[in-house]
Write an enzyme that holds these catalytic residues in place. Sequence first.
Site, PDB file in Angstrom:
ATOM      1  N   HIS A 165     -21.489 -10.059 -14.623  1.00 34.20           N
ATOM      2  CA  HIS A 165     -21.318  -9.416 -15.920  1.00 34.20           C
ATOM      3  C   HIS A 165     -22.666  -8.870 -16.374  1.00 34.20           C
ATOM      4  O   HIS A 165     -23.711  -9.458 -16.081  1.00 34.20           O
ATOM      5  CB  HIS A 165     -20.778 -10.438 -16.936  1.00 34.20           C
ATOM      6  CG  HIS A 165     -20.384  -9.812 -18.225  1.00 34.20           C
ATOM      7  ND1 HIS A 165     -19.352  -8.906 -18.319  1.00 34.20           N
ATOM      8  CD2 HIS A 165     -20.886  -9.953 -19.478  1.00 34.20           C
ATOM      9  CE1 HIS A 165     -19.234  -8.519 -19.570  1.00 34.20           C
ATOM     10  NE2 HIS A 165     -20.150  -9.130 -20.297  1.00 34.20           N
TER      11      HIS A 165
ATOM     12  N   HIS B 142     -22.221  -5.807 -25.016  1.00 32.21           N
ATOM     13  CA  HIS B 142     -21.618  -5.758 -23.691  1.00 32.21           C
ATOM     14  C   HIS B 142     -20.167  -5.323 -23.795  1.00 32.21           C
ATOM     15  O   HIS B 142     -19.580  -5.331 -24.874  1.00 32.21           O
ATOM     16  CB  HIS B 142     -21.719  -7.129 -23.016  1.00 32.21           C
ATOM     17  CG  HIS B 142     -20.941  -8.196 -23.723  1.00 32.21           C
ATOM     18  ND1 HIS B 142     -19.911  -8.876 -23.125  1.00 32.21           N
ATOM     19  CD2 HIS B 142     -21.028  -8.689 -24.981  1.00 32.21           C
ATOM     20  CE1 HIS B 142     -19.409  -9.761 -23.987  1.00 32.21           C
ATOM     21  NE2 HIS B 142     -20.077  -9.670 -25.115  1.00 32.21           N
TER      22      HIS B 142
ATOM     23  N   CYS C 258     -18.643  -3.196 -17.423  1.00 35.63           N
ATOM     24  CA  CYS C 258     -19.850  -3.636 -18.120  1.00 35.63           C
ATOM     25  C   CYS C 258     -21.134  -3.103 -17.477  1.00 35.63           C
ATOM     26  O   CYS C 258     -22.078  -2.761 -18.189  1.00 35.63           O
ATOM     27  CB  CYS C 258     -19.866  -5.158 -18.209  1.00 35.63           C
ATOM     28  SG  CYS C 258     -19.775  -5.971 -16.592  1.00 35.63           S
TER      29      CYS C 258
END
Length: 157
Positions: free
Chosen positions: A35, A47, A107
């Site tokens: 991530h 994010h 992301c």
Amino acid sequence: MGNTTNKYTTFDRILTKCNVGDLLEIKYPDSTFNHWAVYIGTGYVIHVRHPWTKKEHLSVVAGNKLVRINNDKHLVMNYPPLDPNEIVSTAEDQIGIDWYNVQFYGCEMFAIRCRYGVKVNLADYYNNFDTEFDVSSKVTSLVNPVVMYGHQQHENY
């Protein structure tokens, strides 16, 4: 600013090293993908988390996962990073927007877009490392629409 030689560590340790505009990579040990988030200061990141772009404290985003500052992974693209305040402004402008689409936008692409101010097709980036023996990146781009079609759906951003 950090780089890919940084080791993964806990979020509280990474916060002592972060600068505004740093890209943070959060390790997901049971996944192919990690991530990504943009550090905006005072412990907060922005994010893309299905389905919206969010501002949250790194402790919430990372939990007990390991984190590292990773500003160098995308240097091969030859784009200079924006000024840290512009990186933050770009990220903040996207808070609350439903950007996530498993087929088109994730992301890492969001983080790249904020840091460098450009749309990036990750397939092109990864295929720069192609050799006669390494076809994994091309195979990934053919079977994984996340990699292949990066920003196609978000032309206005």
